[in-house]
Design an enzyme around this catalytic site. Structure first.
Site, PDB file in Angstrom:
ATOM      1  N   ARG A 190       0.585  -7.011  13.326  1.00 34.21           N
ATOM      2  CA  ARG A 190      -0.883  -6.965  13.250  1.00 34.21           C
ATOM      3  C   ARG A 190      -1.447  -8.345  12.976  1.00 34.21           C
ATOM      4  NH1 ARG A 190      -2.000  -2.796   8.713  1.00 34.21           N
ATOM      5  NH2 ARG A 190      -4.179  -3.355   8.959  1.00 34.21           N
ATOM      6  N   ARG A 232       0.831  -1.204   0.000  1.00 37.64           N
ATOM      7  CA  ARG A 232       0.000   0.000   0.000  1.00 37.64           C
ATOM      8  C   ARG A 232       0.864   1.253   0.000  1.00 37.64           C
ATOM      9  NH1 ARG A 232      -4.256  -1.295   4.857  1.00 37.64           N
ATOM     10  NH2 ARG A 232      -5.536  -2.820   3.758  1.00 37.64           N
ATOM     11  N   ARG A 248       2.758   4.176   4.803  1.00 35.21           N
ATOM     12  CA  ARG A 248       2.426   4.524   6.188  1.00 35.21           C
ATOM     13  C   ARG A 248       3.146   3.567   7.130  1.00 35.21           C
ATOM     14  NH1 ARG A 248      -3.472   4.026   7.480  1.00 35.21           N
ATOM     15  NH2 ARG A 248      -2.984   1.983   6.650  1.00 35.21           N
TER      16      ARG A 248
END
Ligand code: ZN
Length: 213
Positions: free
Chosen positions: A169, A125, A158
């Site tokens: 995560r 991303r 990010r």
């Protein structure tokens, strides 16, 4: 009456995309914990005997909203919806048991995507530092590497999307949410969908299950 659909899957498995499309094609409410919280920020929880009297105070202080408050808010959101796709809840087995108490589910779907594919999706991303437009180095690349098509701004990764954070995560997800997946599998109600197909392919499979639910 609208259908009650629960969509499960790891971060990056495509829950958000598929939930939105399901909601629009089957005329259901897309319920996420985040949206439900934002919509009920000023709910009076003073009788629950917590540190704060409204969810807003938790959100503004940066403190984690307690499970009991999240549960109450999700309950409200589900009761107000005429049919829903629930996405991002339950995150642990206690929430799954609570969900069984407050509603009946017509279908529980699980988007199955391998760990390596999840890491590739999440670390690829990129977001424009100026306008916030989203890209993916493999699946939705900009015309020119590192440059936003919309505004010419710089594309950045990010902190949430670095490999280290992504692996963390996923570890948290496995620890807390895999028992939820197993819970529904043990009950015999889990429908597993191959989440590594194209988004259209995944949606065809998902829609077929929801139509019959
Ligand atoms: Zn931009």
């Amino acid at each position: 009456m609208g259908k009650h659909i629960l969509l499960l899957g790891a971060p990056g498995a495509g829950k958000g995309t598929q939930s939105k499309r399901l909601a629009s094609e089957f005329d259901l409410e897309h319920v996420t914990t985040g949206d439900a919280l934002r919509a009920n920020k000023d709910m009076d929880i003073s009788d629950m005997d917590f540190e704060y009297d409204t969810p807003r105070e938790y959100m503004e202080s940066g403190d984690l909203v307690p499970d009991d408050v999240v549960n109450e808010i999700v309950k409200t959101a589900l009761q107000e919806a005429d049919g829903y796709v629930l996405d991002g809840y339950p995150r642990n087995i206690e929430q799954a048991e609570y969900l069984t108490e407050i509603t009946d589910l017509d279908a529980v779907l699980y988007l199955d995507v391998s760990e390596e594919e999840l890491v590739e999706r999440l670390t690829g991303r990129r977001v424009c530092d100026d306008c916030g437009a989203n890209y993916h180095v493999e699946f939705a690349p900009p015309e020119e590497d590192g440059v936003c098509d919309e505004c010419g701004g710089e594309l950045i990764q990010r902190d949430d999307d670095t490999e280290e954070t992504v692996r963390e995560r996923l570890t948290v997800y496995h620890k807390n949410t895999e028992p939820v997946v197993n819970h529904y599998r043990d009950e015999g109600v889990l429908v597993e969908i191959d989440g590594e197909q194209t988004p259209d392919g995944v949606f065809d499979d998902v829609a077929e299950v929801v139509e019959d639910a």
